[in-house]
Design a protein around this motif. Structure first.
Motif, PDB file in Angstrom:
ATOM      1  N   LEU A 111       0.830  -1.211   0.000  1.00 24.98           N
ATOM      2  CA  LEU A 111       0.000   0.000   0.000  1.00 24.98           C
ATOM      3  C   LEU A 111       0.862   1.258   0.000  1.00 24.98           C
ATOM      4  O   LEU A 111       0.530   2.253  -0.649  1.00 24.98           O
ATOM      5  N   GLY A 112       1.981   1.225   0.729  1.00 21.15           N
ATOM      6  CA  GLY A 112       2.889   2.367   0.756  1.00 21.15           C
ATOM      7  C   GLY A 112       3.528   2.619  -0.593  1.00 21.15           C
ATOM      8  O   GLY A 112       3.678   3.784  -1.016  1.00 21.15           O
ATOM      9  N   TRP A 113       3.901   1.542  -1.291  1.00 16.18           N
ATOM     10  CA  TRP A 113       4.488   1.692  -2.627  1.00 16.18           C
ATOM     11  C   TRP A 113       3.473   2.297  -3.595  1.00 16.18           C
ATOM     12  O   TRP A 113       3.815   3.174  -4.393  1.00 16.18           O
ATOM     13  N   ILE A 114       2.229   1.829  -3.516  1.00 15.98           N
ATOM     14  CA  ILE A 114       1.173   2.380  -4.375  1.00 15.98           C
ATOM     15  C   ILE A 114       0.950   3.858  -4.057  1.00 15.98           C
ATOM     16  O   ILE A 114       0.813   4.694  -4.970  1.00 15.98           O
ATOM     17  N   LEU A 115       0.927   4.199  -2.775  1.00 11.24           N
ATOM     18  CA  LEU A 115       0.719   5.590  -2.362  1.00 11.24           C
ATOM     19  C   LEU A 115       1.841   6.495  -2.861  1.00 11.24           C
ATOM     20  O   LEU A 115       1.592   7.593  -3.366  1.00 11.24           O
ATOM     21  N   ALA A 116       3.097   6.034  -2.714  1.00 12.51           N
ATOM     22  CA  ALA A 116       4.236   6.832  -3.176  1.00 12.51           C
ATOM     23  C   ALA A 116       4.189   7.054  -4.685  1.00 12.51           C
ATOM     24  O   ALA A 116       4.560   8.125  -5.181  1.00 12.51           O
ATOM     25  N   SER A 117       3.698   6.043  -5.413  1.00 11.88           N
ATOM     26  CA  SER A 117       3.583   6.178  -6.874  1.00 11.88           C
ATOM     27  C   SER A 117       2.498   7.173  -7.248  1.00 11.88           C
ATOM     28  O   SER A 117       2.686   8.016  -8.144  1.00 11.88           O
ATOM     29  N   ILE A 118       1.358   7.088  -6.561  1.00  9.93           N
ATOM     30  CA  ILE A 118       0.228   7.961  -6.900  1.00  9.93           C
ATOM     31  C   ILE A 118       0.544   9.417  -6.573  1.00  9.93           C
ATOM     32  O   ILE A 118       0.224  10.321  -7.361  1.00  9.93           O
ATOM     33  N   THR A 119       1.157   9.666  -5.409  1.00 10.95           N
ATOM     34  CA  THR A 119       1.422  11.041  -4.964  1.00 10.95           C
ATOM     35  C   THR A 119       2.714  11.615  -5.538  1.00 10.95           C
ATOM     36  O   THR A 119       3.070  12.752  -5.223  1.00 10.95           O
ATOM     37  N   ARG A 120       3.426  10.810  -6.354  1.00 13.08           N
ATOM     38  CA  ARG A 120       4.687  11.254  -6.958  1.00 13.08           C
ATOM     39  C   ARG A 120       5.667  11.759  -5.902  1.00 13.08           C
ATOM     40  O   ARG A 120       6.235  12.850  -6.005  1.00 13.08           O
ATOM     41  N   THR A 121       5.840  10.946  -4.889  1.00 10.21           N
ATOM     42  CA  THR A 121       6.752  11.278  -3.792  1.00 10.21           C
ATOM     43  C   THR A 121       8.191  11.324  -4.298  1.00 10.21           C
ATOM     44  O   THR A 121       8.578  10.503  -5.129  1.00 10.21           O
TER      45      THR A 121
END
Length: 398
Positions: A89-99
C-alpha cells in the motif's frame, strides 16, 4: 467495558507518546538547545547500539519459551503479513502522490512498520487489568499480553532492521545519485571539454587489465571479503538483531534462563542491569522524533496528499485488511477460538507508525524532518482511530 473506559485505555499510550514528542521538540528549540543536531546524533547512536538492543533482548528472554513459541507461531506470521500489506500500500501511495525518490523508503516504512512493542505493552495488559474488560476473567491474560507484545516487538525489529533498512537506504541513495547526476550534467553544460570523458575512461581500462591478472582463487577471496564487509550484511546483524538472537537463546535454554531471570537466579543482577538500560530506549527514540519535528514544522518535503494518504492507509485500509486476514485464519483452522489471541492479532493492524524508523532516518541523514511531521499527524489521528478500532475488535471477538 464501557465506551468511556475503553476510550481512556486506548488513548493513554498514544497521549504518552505525544507528550514525550512535545518535550523533545521543546528541548530542541534554540532557546534550550539540549537536543541540537550533535546531541541527536549521539543519542541516536546510544539508542541503536545500547538502549534498544537491551530492551529487545531482555523482553524476549523474560517472556519467550519453547512452549510459547509453539503456541504462538501464527503471531509472527501475522505481523509479517501486516508488514507486507502495508509495504504494498505504501508503494502504491508513493507512486500515486509522486513522492520524491529519497522519501519512498520512509513512506513505505510508515505504512508497513507499526509501533507494536511500546503501545501493545500498554494496551494489552491494561485490558487484562480492567475489571469490566471481557478478557479480565482469564487467569493467564497478563502473561499472554506480555508474550504477545514481546514477540511482536522482536518480529517488528527484525523486519525494520533487515528489510526496511535496505529499502530506506536504497531510497536515500537514489536521491543522492539523482542530485549528483544533476550536478554533473550542469557542470558539463557549463564548459566540459570533449576530452573530459576520455580522460575519465583511462583509469577504468587500467583497472580492467589488472583484474584480468587476478586468479580465480583471488577473485573468490575478494568476493567473500566484499560480502563479509558489506554494509547490508553488517546492518542485518545489527545490535538489535544480535540482541533478538541472544534473547531467544536465553528464553529457550532453560538452564541459562534460570541462571539469569528470577528472584533466586544467581546472575539476576546482570539481567536486571540490562533491563534497566533498556528502559531508556523508547523514551529516547520518542525524544529524537520530537526534536526532528521542530525542523519539520519549519519546512519539510511532505505535502498534504501524502500525509492524508498515509493516515488513510494506517487507520482505514490496514485495520480493515486485518479483519480479512484473521477471519481467513479462523476459517482454515489456523487460529483457535481464544478471543484475546484473536484481538491481539487484529490490533497489530491498527497501531501507528514505528518510532525506530526515525532512528534509521537519522543514521542515513535523510527524511528525519518529514518522518517527524508524518508521525505527529498519525499519532494525533490514532488517539481517536485506535480507540474506535479497539472497541470494534473487542465486539468482533467476544
Amino acid at each position: 467495558m464501557e465506551l468511556v473506559d475503553l476510550f481512556v485505555t486506548s488513548l493513554m499510550p498514544v497521549l504518552e507518546i505525544l507528550l514525550v514528542v512535545a518535550v523533545g521538540s521543546f528541548l530542541a528549540t534554540d532557546r534550550v538547545n539540549l537536543l541540537g543536531a550533535n546531541a541527536r546524533h549521539h543519542l541516536n547512536n546510544l539508542v541503536f547500539y545500547v538502549f534498544f538492543p537491551a530492551l529487545l533482548g531482555c523482553t524476549l528472554a523474560n517472556t519467550i519459551t519453547i512452549k510459547s513459541l509453539v503456541a504462538l507461531w501464527f503471531f509472527p506470521v501475522n505481523v509479517f503479513i501486516s508488514c507486507i500489506i502495508g509495504a504494498v500500500l505504501g508503494w502504491i501511495l508513493a507512486s500515486i502522490t509522486r513522492t520524491p525518490r529519497h522519501l519512498w523508503g520512509t513512506v513505505i516504512a510508515c505504512c508497513s512498520a507499526a509501533s507494536l512493542g511500546n503501545i501493545l505493552l500498554i494496551i494489552l495488559p491494561a485490558l487484562c487489568e480492567e475489571k469490566k474488560s471481557p478478557f479480565a476473567s482469564s487467569s493467564t491474560c497478563s502473561a499472554d499480553a506480555n508474550a504477545y507484545a514481546s514477540l511482536s516487538l522482536a518480529i517488528q525489529a527484525i523486519y525494520v532492521w533487515s528489510i526496511l533498512y535496505f529499502v530506506m537506504r536504497k531510497s536515500a541513495n537514489s536521491g543522492i545519485k539523482e542530485s549528483n547526476t544533476n550536478t554533473t550534467t550542469s557542470l558539463c553544460s557549463n564548459g566540459c571539454s570533449p576530452d573530459f570523458s576520455h580522460h575519465l575512461d583511462l583509469p577504468l581500462e587500467a583497472d580492467n587489465e589488472e583484474n584480468e591478472k587476478i586468479s580465480n582463487i583471488g577473485k573468490l577471496k575478494q568476493s567473500f571479503l566484499t560480502v563479509i564487509g558489506s554494509r547490508s550484511l553488517r546492518m542485518f546483524f545489527s545490535p538489535a538483531m544480535i540482541a533478538a538472537i541472544v534473547g531467544f537463546i536465553i528464553g529457550i535454554a532453560s538452564p541459562i534462563r534460570k541462571a539469569l531471570i528470577g528472584d533466586s537466579a544467581p546472575l539476576r543482577v546482570i539481567y536486571r542491569s540490562a533491563e534497566l538500560i533498556g528502559e531508556a530506549g523508547i523514551p529516547s527514540l520518542t525524544l529524537i522524533v520530537g526534536a526532528n519535528l521542530l525542523k519539520g514544522l519549519k519546512g519539510s518535503g511532505v505535502g498534504a496528499p501524502l500525509i492524508v494518504g498515509i493516515i488513510f492507509v494506517r487507520n482505514i485500509l490496514l485495520p480493515a485488511s486485518g479483519i480479512v486476514v484473521v477471519k481467513a485464519a479462523k476459517h482454515f483452522g489456523i487460529v483457535d477460538s481464544d478471543s484475546f489471541f484473536s484481538f491481539a492479532l487484529l490490533i497489530t493492524y491498527a497501531i501507528p507508525p514505528a518510532m525506530n524508523i526515525g532512528t534509521i532516518n537519522q543514521m542515513l541523514g535523510s527524511g528525519e524532518a518529514e518522518f517527524s511531521v508524518i508521525v505527529l499527524w498519525n499519532y494525533a489521528v490514532a488517539a481517536f482511530s485506535l480507540t474506535l478500532w479497539t472497541a470494534f475488535y473487542i465486539w468482533l471477538v467476544t
